[in-house]
Design an enzyme around this catalytic site. Structure first.
Site, PDB file in Angstrom:
ATOM      1  N   ASP A   8      -5.170  -5.838   5.518  1.00 56.93           N
ATOM      2  CA  ASP A   8      -6.162  -6.548   5.874  1.00 56.93           C
ATOM      3  C   ASP A   8      -6.496  -7.903   5.478  1.00 56.93           C
ATOM      4  O   ASP A   8      -6.924  -8.854   6.110  1.00 56.93           O
ATOM      5  CB  ASP A   8      -7.371  -5.759   5.897  1.00 56.93           C
ATOM      6  CG  ASP A   8      -7.704  -4.733   6.543  1.00 56.93           C
ATOM      7  OD1 ASP A   8      -6.866  -4.575   7.753  1.00 56.93           O
ATOM      8  OD2 ASP A   8      -8.146  -3.516   5.795  1.00 56.93           O
TER       9      ASP A   8
ATOM     10  N   LYS B 169       7.588 -18.148  -9.577  1.00 60.25           N
ATOM     11  CA  LYS B 169       6.829 -17.089 -10.102  1.00 60.25           C
ATOM     12  C   LYS B 169       5.560 -17.666 -10.829  1.00 60.25           C
ATOM     13  O   LYS B 169       5.569 -18.517 -11.648  1.00 60.25           O
ATOM     14  CB  LYS B 169       7.702 -16.362 -10.901  1.00 60.25           C
ATOM     15  CG  LYS B 169       7.417 -15.093 -11.564  1.00 60.25           C
ATOM     16  CD  LYS B 169       8.252 -14.439 -12.243  1.00 60.25           C
ATOM     17  CE  LYS B 169       7.609 -13.574 -13.389  1.00 60.25           C
ATOM     18  NZ  LYS B 169       8.133 -13.129 -14.572  1.00 60.25           N
TER      19      LYS B 169
ATOM     20  N   ASN C   7       0.752  -1.261  -0.004  1.00 62.95           N
ATOM     21  CA  ASN C   7      -0.239   0.141  -0.045  1.00 62.95           C
ATOM     22  C   ASN C   7       0.816   1.142   0.153  1.00 62.95           C
ATOM     23  O   ASN C   7       1.964   1.256   0.171  1.00 62.95           O
ATOM     24  CB  ASN C   7      -0.930  -0.013   1.249  1.00 62.95           C
ATOM     25  CG  ASN C   7      -0.307   0.037   2.591  1.00 62.95           C
ATOM     26  OD1 ASN C   7       0.436   0.980   2.721  1.00 62.95           O
ATOM     27  ND2 ASN C   7      -0.444  -1.140   3.287  1.00 62.95           N
TER      28      ASN C   7
ATOM     29  N   PHE D 171      -4.976   4.152  14.278  1.00 64.33           N
ATOM     30  CA  PHE D 171      -5.232   5.197  13.141  1.00 64.33           C
ATOM     31  C   PHE D 171      -6.222   4.516  12.377  1.00 64.33           C
ATOM     32  O   PHE D 171      -6.400   3.343  12.334  1.00 64.33           O
ATOM     33  CB  PHE D 171      -3.843   5.230  12.319  1.00 64.33           C
ATOM     34  CG  PHE D 171      -2.805   6.165  12.841  1.00 64.33           C
ATOM     35  CD1 PHE D 171      -2.510   6.048  13.917  1.00 64.33           C
ATOM     36  CD2 PHE D 171      -2.848   7.550  12.138  1.00 64.33           C
ATOM     37  CE1 PHE D 171      -1.265   6.770  14.561  1.00 64.33           C
ATOM     38  CE2 PHE D 171      -1.711   8.363  12.735  1.00 64.33           C
ATOM     39  CZ  PHE D 171      -1.178   8.309  13.704  1.00 64.33           C
TER      40      PHE D 171
ATOM     41  N   LYS E 155     -12.405  -1.714  18.442  1.00 65.54           N
ATOM     42  CA  LYS E 155     -10.977  -2.218  18.905  1.00 65.54           C
ATOM     43  C   LYS E 155     -10.371  -2.026  20.236  1.00 65.54           C
ATOM     44  O   LYS E 155      -9.366  -2.117  20.703  1.00 65.54           O
ATOM     45  CB  LYS E 155      -9.860  -1.765  17.876  1.00 65.54           C
ATOM     46  CG  LYS E 155     -10.202  -2.111  16.495  1.00 65.54           C
ATOM     47  CD  LYS E 155      -9.075  -1.962  15.589  1.00 65.54           C
ATOM     48  CE  LYS E 155      -9.459  -2.236  14.131  1.00 65.54           C
ATOM     49  NZ  LYS E 155      -8.257  -2.355  13.272  1.00 65.54           N
TER      50      LYS E 155
ATOM     51  N   LYS F  14     -14.846   2.440  15.216  1.00 67.02           N
ATOM     52  CA  LYS F  14     -13.394   1.729  15.387  1.00 67.02           C
ATOM     53  C   LYS F  14     -12.730   1.653  16.589  1.00 67.02           C
ATOM     54  O   LYS F  14     -12.332   0.810  17.103  1.00 67.02           O
ATOM     55  CB  LYS F  14     -12.365   2.249  14.173  1.00 67.02           C
ATOM     56  CG  LYS F  14     -11.675   1.200  13.811  1.00 67.02           C
ATOM     57  CD  LYS F  14     -10.620   1.701  12.511  1.00 67.02           C
ATOM     58  CE  LYS F  14     -11.861   1.560  11.209  1.00 67.02           C
ATOM     59  NZ  LYS F  14     -10.940   1.763  10.093  1.00 67.02           N
TER      60      LYS F  14
HETATM   61  N1  CTP Z   1      -4.563  -2.763  11.984  1.00 63.73           N
HETATM   62  C1  CTP Z   1      -4.126  -3.789  12.750  1.00 63.73           C
HETATM   63  N2  CTP Z   1      -3.811  -4.943  12.213  1.00 63.73           N
HETATM   64  C2  CTP Z   1      -4.446  -5.069  10.959  1.00 63.73           C
HETATM   65  C3  CTP Z   1      -5.165  -3.966  10.267  1.00 63.73           C
HETATM   66  C4  CTP Z   1      -5.016  -2.955  10.983  1.00 63.73           C
HETATM   67  O1  CTP Z   1      -3.478  -3.368  13.870  1.00 63.73           O
HETATM   68  N3  CTP Z   1      -4.510  -6.286  10.582  1.00 63.73           N
HETATM   69  C5  CTP Z   1      -4.560  -1.604  12.839  1.00 63.73           C
HETATM   70  C6  CTP Z   1      -3.806  -0.112  12.102  1.00 63.73           C
HETATM   71  O2  CTP Z   1      -2.640  -0.207  12.195  1.00 63.73           O
HETATM   72  C7  CTP Z   1      -4.594   0.975  12.424  1.00 63.73           C
HETATM   73  C8  CTP Z   1      -5.994   0.188  12.805  1.00 63.73           C
HETATM   74  O3  CTP Z   1      -5.795  -0.966  12.973  1.00 63.73           O
HETATM   75  O4  CTP Z   1      -3.980   1.539  13.689  1.00 63.73           O
HETATM   76  C9  CTP Z   1      -7.141   0.595  11.836  1.00 63.73           C
HETATM   77  O5  CTP Z   1      -6.950  -0.067  10.725  1.00 63.73           O
HETATM   78  P1  CTP Z   1      -8.087  -0.378   9.408  1.00 63.73           P
HETATM   79  O6  CTP Z   1      -7.582  -1.556   8.669  1.00 63.73           O
HETATM   80  O7  CTP Z   1      -8.492   1.085   9.072  1.00 63.73           O
HETATM   81  O8  CTP Z   1      -9.274  -0.784  10.318  1.00 63.73           O
HETATM   82  P2  CTP Z   1     -10.486  -2.285  10.226  1.00 63.73           P
HETATM   83  O9  CTP Z   1     -11.010  -2.387  11.546  1.00 63.73           O
HETATM   84  O10 CTP Z   1      -9.609  -3.056   9.428  1.00 63.73           O
HETATM   85  O11 CTP Z   1     -11.624  -1.098   9.399  1.00 63.73           O
HETATM   86  P3  CTP Z   1     -11.776  -0.985   7.934  1.00 63.73           P
HETATM   87  O12 CTP Z   1     -13.146  -2.046   8.000  1.00 63.73           O
HETATM   88  O13 CTP Z   1     -12.117   0.396   7.781  1.00 63.73           O
HETATM   89  O14 CTP Z   1     -10.869  -1.669   7.165  1.00 63.73           O
END
Ligand code: CTP
Length: 402
Positions: free
Chosen positions: A274, A284, A205, A322, A340, A336
């Site tokens: 995610d 490959k 990303n 974040f 969390k 969120k």
């Molecule tokens: N984060 C994490 N582990 C993951 C994904 C995200 O710890 N596997 C943390 C990120 O570092 C950030 C926070 O979770 O601090 C928010 O991430 P985000 O991907 O926006 O949150 P989600 O709960 O996955 O929500 P969304 O559905 O918006 O993706």
């Protein structure tokens, strides 16, 4: 903060290299100013390599007078530290003699002065030297004692330069008033994660790591012992206690979960994937057909797990997450935060081109138990400062509760 490290001609000059490193590790910027005789003990190039800045050795060096460097530097430094300080520089400072760069810098600056004297015992005990030290002390100078103590029992020490750790601690004590983050263990994650598809391809990303790096640097500046867990980035790492390099979400998960138990604060600034390929191809993946389907599996939610762990245990590190959002920023961030079990969520509108990914500025909304606080667009280091000021407030409130 910016520290001018004056090095004068004593046998302890080599220890000043360690002092420079120690200050940098605490997040300070160091510019070395060497007297002519100091260069006979240690090479200027050593300081240049450590500080990554031009080392000032001569008042009349070419280029030095174009912007009247001693005046320019004098007004920007936060501390003038001289280690080792010989009887000669102590005498010059006490009497306002300005005949080289270092002594001129002293008369031109209003920054506090910290001296680490080092000389032979007889010299240290000499009336003239004692009188000069007293003059400087009366003017507000601070000292790192050589040997056994100037204040308590007079100059009875051996005169050997204090150890670098002591000198760094004395500088810190002047620069940093006791803040709640001082000595606290803080883990910060930063950057993207790369999820390998095969030996040459990955899913990544646009995160540059800048926001997390700025938080790590600012926490170190506030005296925290910082562990930075970072995904792949190209930006320069800040001077912190420990840097752990990871690549994938799974590696970041392992790196964070194994350390979080020891931390007082965890800031998850990383843009963690995610989803990750369900299996990494050994070879490959060859082109075959017009479409390609990749099976992705959800990665462990690190922040979510930390929140769960905290709920289960009834205690644990303060958690900052974040949220990268493109719409309904505050509402999503609030949800969120609840989901969390985080203390703060820093919400980022990544649809703006002047904020968020891969730029130096950011406009965030900080969501806490008390509500949302929208900050104006500003540099990531200022945003880091705002976030950590709120973290400090929460740490203080926790301490009061206990
Ligand atoms: N984060 C994490 N582990 C993951 C994904 C995200 O710890 N596997 C943390 C990120 O570092 C950030 C926070 O979770 O601090 C928010 O991430 P985000 O991907 O926006 O949150 P989600 O709960 O996955 O929500 P969304 O559905 O918006 O993706």
């Amino acid at each position: 903060m910016l520290i001018a490290l004056g090095v004068t001609g004593g046998i302890g000059a080599y220890k000043a290299v360690e002092v420079a490193r120690g200050l940098q590790k605490r997040g300070h910027d160091v510019v070395a100013v060497m007297t002519h005789s100091a260069t006979r003990f240690v090479g200027a190039v050593t300081f240049e390599a450590i500080t990554r800045r031009h080392v000032i050795t001569d008042q009349f060096e070419m280029g030095m007078n174009a912007d009247i460097e001693h005046i320019a530097l004098a007004s920007t430094i936060d501390l003038l530290l001289i280690a080792p300080a010989t009887a000669n520089i102590i005498a010059k400072l006490a009497h306002g003699i300005a005949d080289d760069f270092l002594s001129t810098l002293y008369t031109a600056t209003r920054a506090p002065l910290l001296l680490a004297p080092a000389m032979n015992t007889q010299m240290l005990e000499h009336e003239a030297v004692r009188a000069n030290l007293n003059t400087l002390a009366a003017r507000g100078a601070r000292f790192v004692d050589p040997g056994e103590g100037y204040l308590a029992c007079g100059w009875i020490g051996k005169g050997r330069l204090a150890e670098p750790d002591e000198i760094v601690a004395a500088a810190e004590a002047i620069l940093r008033p006791e803040g709640p983050l001082r000595g606290q263990r803080v883990l910060v994650t930063a950057g993207p994660t790369y999820e390998d598809v095969d030996p040459v391809r990955f899913i990544g990303n646009r995160s540059s790591g800048r926001m997390g790096y700025a938080i790590a640097a600012e926490a170190a500046r506030r005296g925290a012992e910082v562990t930075l867990v970072t995904g792949p980035t190209t930006i320069e790492a800040p001077a912190v206690r420990q840097i752990v390099k990871v690549r994938s979400a799974a590696q970041m998960h392992e790196a964070v979960m194994s350390r979080a138990g020891d931390m007082q604060v965890v800031v998850m600034a990383a843009a963690v994937a995610d989803y990750s390929p369900a299996a990494r191809a050994e070879q490959k993946v060859a082109k075959d057909g017009d479409t390609l389907t990749l099976l992705l599996r959800k990665t462990p939610d690190i922040l979510g797990e930390l929140g769960q762990r905290r709920v289960a245990k009834g205690g644990g590190p303060l958690l900052v997450g974040f949220a990268a959002e493109t719409e309904d920023v505050v509402a999503h961030a609030m949800a969120k935060r609840e989901r969390k079990h985080a203390d703060l969520i820093v919400a980022n509108d990544v649809s703006r081109s002047d904020a968020g990914f891969d730029v130096d500025s950011n406009a965030v909304t900080i969501v806490g138990a008390e509500g949302a606080d929208a900050l104006p667009l500003q540099s990531k280091s200022r945003v880091a400062s705002e976030i950590l000021t709120r973290v400090e407030r929460l740490l203080t409130a926790r301490a009061v509760k206990v």
